[in-house]
Design an enzyme around this catalytic site. Sequence first.
Site, PDB file in Angstrom:
ATOM      1  N   HIS A   1       0.864  -1.174  -0.011  1.00 55.77           N
ATOM      2  CA  HIS A   1       0.092   0.177   0.203  1.00 55.77           C
ATOM      3  C   HIS A   1       0.907   1.074   0.021  1.00 55.77           C
ATOM      4  O   HIS A   1       0.594   2.183  -0.683  1.00 55.77           O
ATOM      5  CB  HIS A   1      -0.855   0.024   1.228  1.00 55.77           C
ATOM      6  CG  HIS A   1      -1.762  -1.099   1.134  1.00 55.77           C
ATOM      7  ND1 HIS A   1      -2.479  -1.476   2.396  1.00 55.77           N
ATOM      8  CD2 HIS A   1      -2.291  -2.203   0.390  1.00 55.77           C
ATOM      9  CE1 HIS A   1      -3.375  -2.676   2.168  1.00 55.77           C
ATOM     10  NE2 HIS A   1      -2.793  -3.150   0.683  1.00 55.77           N
TER      11      HIS A   1
ATOM     12  N   HIS B   1      -9.028  -1.913  -5.099  1.00 55.18           N
ATOM     13  CA  HIS B   1      -8.066  -2.440  -4.183  1.00 55.18           C
ATOM     14  C   HIS B   1      -7.119  -3.401  -4.841  1.00 55.18           C
ATOM     15  O   HIS B   1      -5.818  -3.260  -4.521  1.00 55.18           O
ATOM     16  CB  HIS B   1      -8.573  -2.630  -2.589  1.00 55.18           C
ATOM     17  CG  HIS B   1      -7.515  -2.943  -1.853  1.00 55.18           C
ATOM     18  ND1 HIS B   1      -6.873  -1.937  -1.328  1.00 55.18           N
ATOM     19  CD2 HIS B   1      -6.827  -3.999  -1.479  1.00 55.18           C
ATOM     20  CE1 HIS B   1      -5.837  -2.293  -0.604  1.00 55.18           C
ATOM     21  NE2 HIS B   1      -5.842  -3.711  -0.693  1.00 55.18           N
TER      22      HIS B   1
ATOM     23  N   ASP C   1      -3.296  -2.716  -4.999  1.00 62.74           N
ATOM     24  CA  ASP C   1      -2.181  -3.863  -4.701  1.00 62.74           C
ATOM     25  C   ASP C   1      -1.312  -4.129  -5.693  1.00 62.74           C
ATOM     26  O   ASP C   1      -0.176  -4.349  -5.820  1.00 62.74           O
ATOM     27  CB  ASP C   1      -2.957  -5.137  -4.430  1.00 62.74           C
ATOM     28  CG  ASP C   1      -3.445  -5.222  -2.937  1.00 62.74           C
ATOM     29  OD1 ASP C   1      -3.056  -4.299  -2.222  1.00 62.74           O
ATOM     30  OD2 ASP C   1      -4.266  -6.067  -2.550  1.00 62.74           O
TER      31      ASP C   1
ATOM     32  N   HIS D   1      -1.026 -11.060  -4.772  1.00 58.27           N
ATOM     33  CA  HIS D   1       0.435 -10.852  -4.734  1.00 58.27           C
ATOM     34  C   HIS D   1       1.323 -12.078  -5.263  1.00 58.27           C
ATOM     35  O   HIS D   1       2.671 -11.735  -5.745  1.00 58.27           O
ATOM     36  CB  HIS D   1       1.019 -10.573  -3.225  1.00 58.27           C
ATOM     37  CG  HIS D   1      -0.067  -9.525  -2.685  1.00 58.27           C
ATOM     38  ND1 HIS D   1       0.027  -8.352  -3.354  1.00 58.27           N
ATOM     39  CD2 HIS D   1      -0.966  -9.609  -1.698  1.00 58.27           C
ATOM     40  CE1 HIS D   1      -0.942  -7.588  -2.376  1.00 58.27           C
ATOM     41  NE2 HIS D   1      -1.523  -8.215  -1.375  1.00 58.27           N
TER      42      HIS D   1
HETATM   43 ZN   LIG Z   1      -3.848  -4.547  -0.257  1.00 57.14          ZN
END
Ligand SMILES: [Zn+2]
Length: 296
Positions: A92, A247, A251, A274
């Site tokens: 973030h 969001h 990311d 991720h």
């Molecule tokens: Zn996040």
Amino acid sequence: MAATIPLGRGARYNRGMTQRTTIARDITATGIALHSGVAVTMRLAPAPSGHGIVFHRADLKADIPALYSNVSETRLGTVIEKDGAKVGVVEHLMAAAAGLEIDDLLVTLDGPEPPILDGDALSYLALLESGGIHEQPERRKAIRVLKPVMVQQGDARATLLPAEALSYDFELSFPVIGEQYFEFAFSRAGFRCEIAPARTFGFLKELDALNSMNLARGATLLNTLALDDGGVVNKDVQRFADEFVRHKILDAIGDMALAGAPLLARFEGVKSGHTLNNALLRALFADPANHELVEL
Ligand SMILES: [Zn+2]
């Protein structure tokens, strides 16, 4: 010539950075770490041109450059690690730095993660801006993607495609949330309004299990959109109906910032996270024919 640019004013700022940038002054913030739940003090400090973004664990006297090659865990946030010293949930803050096109920054922490603040990138953006933006003497360079690069796992995939401008699109599908799609053509103003405010999210039924593994101990109904079988529990803090997919783009922007320089590419994510984001950068850099460095 190096100059400090007042934010929100001046055509040069709005036209995009051609010089590397850092912040003009130190900024300190204190808050709770998302996973460990401990109080952490973070100091953001100017760094010399070419320094890149580096995390410093003051408690361990260790430096960890914010680079994809230092990513060691990706299950619930991106963890960077060097010589045994780790920093978790860097994405973030990295997204906020990328959103402001900040290239050089020293992030000093006295604990294992930056404070989660509001669970978004907007709170980091405000902190960075409060330090002012400082232009460096060196020109900014970008990593231009020359060939499509894709990684996949099951029905999830992440792709970088050659493009003349940086953009992100993402589609997700979760129980309760359903399907969401968002496309974002990168600009600093667009990042601030459309992406940076999007909070992280989690499923309440997973919280006990996570807490028992010392994870999500700092998650609260103020910093995380909480979902149960009926939908969002804390609608009072929800900022967008499609906040989840926004969001995921936040990311992805933070994870792509671990390339070490801005990308010139189109990012496409389908149900990815991720783990695939890091695999994508590793695949990009595995073949020198996939990319070239260009002056912006
Ligand atoms: Zn996040």
